[in-house]
Motif scaffolding. Structure first.
Motif, PDB file in Angstrom:
ATOM      1  N   ARG A 140      31.791  24.345  29.638  1.00 16.44           N
ATOM      2  CA  ARG A 140      33.437  24.210  30.084  1.00 16.44           C
ATOM      3  C   ARG A 140      33.570  25.433  30.739  1.00 16.44           C
ATOM      4  N   SER A 141      34.893  25.234  31.057  1.00 20.33           N
ATOM      5  CA  SER A 141      35.888  25.923  31.808  1.00 20.33           C
ATOM      6  C   SER A 141      37.171  26.691  31.565  1.00 20.33           C
ATOM      7  N   ALA A 142      37.128  27.601  31.859  1.00 21.58           N
ATOM      8  CA  ALA A 142      38.563  27.933  31.071  1.00 21.58           C
ATOM      9  C   ALA A 142      39.287  28.671  32.414  1.00 21.58           C
ATOM     10  N   VAL A 143      40.103  29.701  32.557  1.00 21.29           N
ATOM     11  CA  VAL A 143      41.480  30.760  32.905  1.00 21.29           C
ATOM     12  C   VAL A 143      41.932  31.760  32.206  1.00 21.29           C
ATOM     13  N   LEU A 144      41.902  32.740  32.317  1.00 21.51           N
ATOM     14  CA  LEU A 144      41.904  33.966  31.617  1.00 21.51           C
ATOM     15  C   LEU A 144      42.967  34.937  32.321  1.00 21.51           C
ATOM     16  N   THR A 145      44.355  35.675  31.710  1.00 16.43           N
ATOM     17  CA  THR A 145      45.148  36.214  32.039  1.00 16.43           C
ATOM     18  C   THR A 145      44.671  37.888  31.282  1.00 16.43           C
ATOM     19  N   ARG A 146      44.737  39.403  31.872  1.00 14.10           N
ATOM     20  CA  ARG A 146      44.763  39.878  31.486  1.00 14.10           C
ATOM     21  C   ARG A 146      45.845  40.786  31.222  1.00 14.10           C
ATOM     22  N   LEU A 147      46.405  41.523  30.340  1.00 14.84           N
ATOM     23  CA  LEU A 147      47.507  42.572  31.076  1.00 14.84           C
ATOM     24  C   LEU A 147      46.923  43.985  30.764  1.00 14.84           C
ATOM     25  N   SER A 148      46.714  45.137  31.834  1.00 17.26           N
ATOM     26  CA  SER A 148      46.252  46.249  31.947  1.00 17.26           C
ATOM     27  C   SER A 148      47.112  46.550  32.299  1.00 17.26           C
ATOM     28  N   HIS A 149      46.834  48.413  32.454  1.00 17.95           N
ATOM     29  CA  HIS A 149      47.185  49.262  32.744  1.00 17.95           C
ATOM     30  C   HIS A 149      46.802  49.810  34.090  1.00 17.95           C
ATOM     31  N   GLY A 150      47.261  49.350  35.698  1.00 17.62           N
ATOM     32  CA  GLY A 150      46.952  48.994  36.831  1.00 17.62           C
ATOM     33  C   GLY A 150      45.099  48.327  36.935  1.00 17.62           C
ATOM     34  N   HIS A 151      45.491  48.157  38.247  1.00 17.38           N
ATOM     35  CA  HIS A 151      43.601  47.080  38.272  1.00 17.38           C
ATOM     36  C   HIS A 151      43.635  48.113  39.742  1.00 17.38           C
ATOM     37  N   ILE A 152      43.859  49.338  40.022  1.00 18.48           N
ATOM     38  CA  ILE A 152      43.142  49.862  40.942  1.00 18.48           C
ATOM     39  C   ILE A 152      42.176  51.232  40.573  1.00 18.48           C
ATOM     40  N   ARG A 153      40.806  50.337  40.806  1.00 20.60           N
ATOM     41  CA  ARG A 153      39.758  50.585  41.257  1.00 20.60           C
ATOM     42  C   ARG A 153      38.898  52.028  42.084  1.00 20.60           C
ATOM     43  N   ILE A 154      38.013  53.121  41.336  1.00 23.76           N
ATOM     44  CA  ILE A 154      37.476  53.292  42.222  1.00 23.76           C
ATOM     45  C   ILE A 154      36.404  52.876  43.558  1.00 23.76           C
ATOM     46  N   GLY A 155      36.152  51.544  43.304  1.00 22.60           N
ATOM     47  CA  GLY A 155      36.217  50.529  44.377  1.00 22.60           C
ATOM     48  C   GLY A 155      36.963  50.921  45.609  1.00 22.60           C
ATOM     49  N   THR A 156      37.861  50.762  45.200  1.00 27.52           N
ATOM     50  CA  THR A 156      39.523  50.306  45.886  1.00 27.52           C
ATOM     51  C   THR A 156      39.748  51.828  46.855  1.00 27.52           C
ATOM     52  N   PHE A 157      39.320  52.976  46.220  1.00 26.09           N
ATOM     53  CA  PHE A 157      39.242  53.566  46.826  1.00 26.09           C
ATOM     54  C   PHE A 157      37.894  53.850  47.940  1.00 26.09           C
ATOM     55  N   GLN A 158      36.940  53.565  47.620  1.00 24.45           N
ATOM     56  CA  GLN A 158      35.392  53.551  48.372  1.00 24.45           C
ATOM     57  C   GLN A 158      35.461  52.803  49.220  1.00 24.45           C
ATOM     58  N   ARG A 159      36.887  51.886  49.642  1.00 19.43           N
ATOM     59  CA  ARG A 159      36.562  50.923  50.564  1.00 19.43           C
ATOM     60  C   ARG A 159      37.341  51.157  51.635  1.00 19.43           C
ATOM     61  N   LEU A 160      38.424  52.213  51.283  1.00 21.75           N
ATOM     62  CA  LEU A 160      38.861  53.058  52.289  1.00 21.75           C
ATOM     63  C   LEU A 160      37.824  54.530  53.001  1.00 21.75           C
ATOM     64  N   ALA A 161      37.588  54.613  52.428  1.00 20.24           N
ATOM     65  CA  ALA A 161      36.654  55.588  53.120  1.00 20.24           C
ATOM     66  C   ALA A 161      35.816  55.573  53.480  1.00 20.24           C
ATOM     67  N   PHE A 162      35.089  54.020  53.134  1.00 19.86           N
ATOM     68  CA  PHE A 162      34.106  53.602  54.121  1.00 19.86           C
ATOM     69  C   PHE A 162      34.539  53.031  55.023  1.00 19.86           C
ATOM     70  N   PHE A 163      36.010  53.147  55.342  1.00 19.51           N
ATOM     71  CA  PHE A 163      36.470  52.456  57.046  1.00 19.51           C
ATOM     72  C   PHE A 163      37.210  53.738  57.554  1.00 19.51           C
ATOM     73  N   LYS A 164      36.798  54.992  56.555  1.00 16.65           N
ATOM     74  CA  LYS A 164      37.734  56.304  57.326  1.00 16.65           C
ATOM     75  C   LYS A 164      38.938  55.883  56.996  1.00 16.65           C
TER      76      LYS A 164
END
Length: 462
Positions: free
Chosen positions: A169-193
């Motif tokens: 069976r399938s579902a869709v879920l919504t989260r309430l979070s204090h931000g969605h910025i990950r360490i990986g968000t910064f890594q992507r920008l550094a990857f592209f300098k």
């Protein structure tokens, strides 16, 4: 919605940080969990039709994002860098302020394909969604800073999966979070300098997630170190194993999220592993602090493009001490006793850890039996480590009392799911959520009002 405060600040970053996407269209909309408690805290007073319209069909909330946004990021997955990831089965749906003024995100899981889905269908199994509700509710009750499951709808599709019986069976879920910025968000920008992008993201995080002016990357790392050290400590105090502590799964606010192969360790086994695919034990129970520290080091590496490496290293080097202090505080809170000063606290925590490491009882049993500083006695606690613990607890100040022992062993999780899968029987799930909330209310510090405690104990109704 008189207290609803929309504030879509993500748009300040510009479209190089995300892609506008369309939500999937589902054949059914069966509400299975609606977090009215969380909704009230962000000013969303919704009737049944509004829950479905906004959190199953994802029609925009008033004054908010006009279209959902799939966020772009990279990350290390089991220490291997992956530039081909991003929001693959979820998106940022809305941003709003809570009563404390914090900027919160409403984000999804299982809401359809995005440019980052690769070969995935962008869907979520109902079992996965049920597990996420149970994990987020239990962690919240135990004092872990966590995303909160906001809404869960069953969606009427039959999904094929390799790691559970299919079709499922399938579902869709919504989260309430204090931000969605990950360490990986910064890594992507550094990857592209992309130095300008790093500065803009740093400014965004400091301003909107930490409430500080400026764009100082060293200050941001200092704040992230403190929050993530607290996160690692709270995992251990809760006996929780996240399972996948990749750098794209670490939020820069230090809030836990994204619950896949999680488990609660039955006893204090530092080698206990949650994920069947973590064959090397990289993210084992006792290695979680090391894993999170390593991920924060990747943030420091990304920020070195715009900040002095020596200053970043100095902040990163403080992390182990921050973790130790946070672990003491988290264990005292779980034990339900107040601080009596650094020296006494360290002695007490040392005795507590020695007792836990005997593995004579489960983590939850020990904390319940000894909660508030009481000595339960009995043959099971006759050994020397427990007698030392009893001695160190003499004169401790109690901070609340558990109403009942509430654990989350994997066998119970599977039993709850079996009743849903076989008979569409949600009674065990609903009873468990209610029990978790009663425990959380009982563990609320005495300064909380009786009304708050009673509200926290209320189960969700559909």
């Amino acid at each position: 919605m008189t207290d609803y405060r929309p504030d879509p600040r993500i748009l300040e970053l510009g479209d190089s940080f995300y892609d506008a996407v369309e939500p999937a269209r589902f054949p059914a909309a069966i509400p299975r969990f609606l977090n009215r408690r969380a909704a009230a805290e962000v000013g969303l007073e919704l009737d049944g039709a509004e829950w479905e319209r906004h959190f199953q069909r994802f029609e925009p909330l008033p004054g908010n994002l006009e279209r959902p946004l799939a966020l772009r990021y990279h990350g290390h997955q089991f220490r291997h860098y992956n530039p081909d990831i991003g929001d693959g089965r979820g998106f940022l749906f809305a941003q709003l302020r809570d009563a404390r003024g914090r900027l919160l995100d409403l984000g999804t899981k299982g809401s359809g394909q995005t440019p980052y889905s690769r070969f995935g269908d962008g869907r979520l199994t109902l079992k996965g969604a049920v597990r996420e509700v149970l994990a987020s509710e239990m962690l919240e009750a135990l004092g872990v800073e966590t995303s909160r499951t906001f809404a869960l709808f069953e969606t009427g599709e039959a999904l094929q999966r390799n790691d559970e019986p299919s079709p499922t069976r399938s579902a869709v879920l919504t989260r309430l979070s204090h931000g969605h910025i990950r360490i990986g968000t910064f890594q992507r920008l550094a990857f592209f300098k992309d130095a300008d992008g790093l500065r803009a993201l740093t400014r965004y995080c400091l301003t909107h997630l930490y409430g500080e002016a400026g764009d100082a990357p060293v200050r941001l790392l200092e704040l992230v170190c403190a929050r993530t050290a607290r996160l690692a400590a709270s995992y251990l105090a809760a006996g929780f194993v996240h399972g996948v502590l990749n750098s794209d799964n670490i939020n820069v606010t230090g809030e836990s999220f994204d619950y896949g192969p999680w488990r609660f360790a039955p006893d204090w086994d530092e080698e206990f592993v949650a994920a069947y695919f973590d064959q090397g034990g990289l993210y084992a129970f006792g290695r979680q602090p090391e894993a999170i520290h390593w991920d924060v080091a990747q943030l420091a590496g990304a920020l070195s493009l715009i900040a002095p490496p020596d200053a970043l290293k100095a902040e990163l080097d403080r992390w182990p001490a921050l973790f130790q202090d946070a672990l003491v505080a988290a264990l005292l809170r779980r034990l339900g006793v107040g601080s009596r000063g650094e020296a006494e606290d360290l002695e007490l925590v040392g005795a507590l850890l020695a007792a836990l490491r005997t593995r004579d009882v489960t983590i939850d049993r020990l904390f319940f039996d000894w909660h508030g500083g009481r000595d339960p006695g009995g043959a099971i606690y006759a050994g020397k480590p427990f007698r030392v613990l009893a001695d160190k607890l003499k004169g401790a100040v109690s901070l609340g009392t558990d109403s009942e022992l509430c654990s989350m062993p994997i066998d119970e999780v599977e039993a709850i799911w079996a009743r849903i899968a076989e008979d569409d029987d949600w009674s065990a799930f609903e009873a468990k959520v209610a029990a978790i909330r009663r425990m959380g209310a009982a563990m609320t510090p005495p300064c909380a009002s009786p009304g708050e405690a009673a509200k926290d104990a209320e189960p969700e109704t559909l």
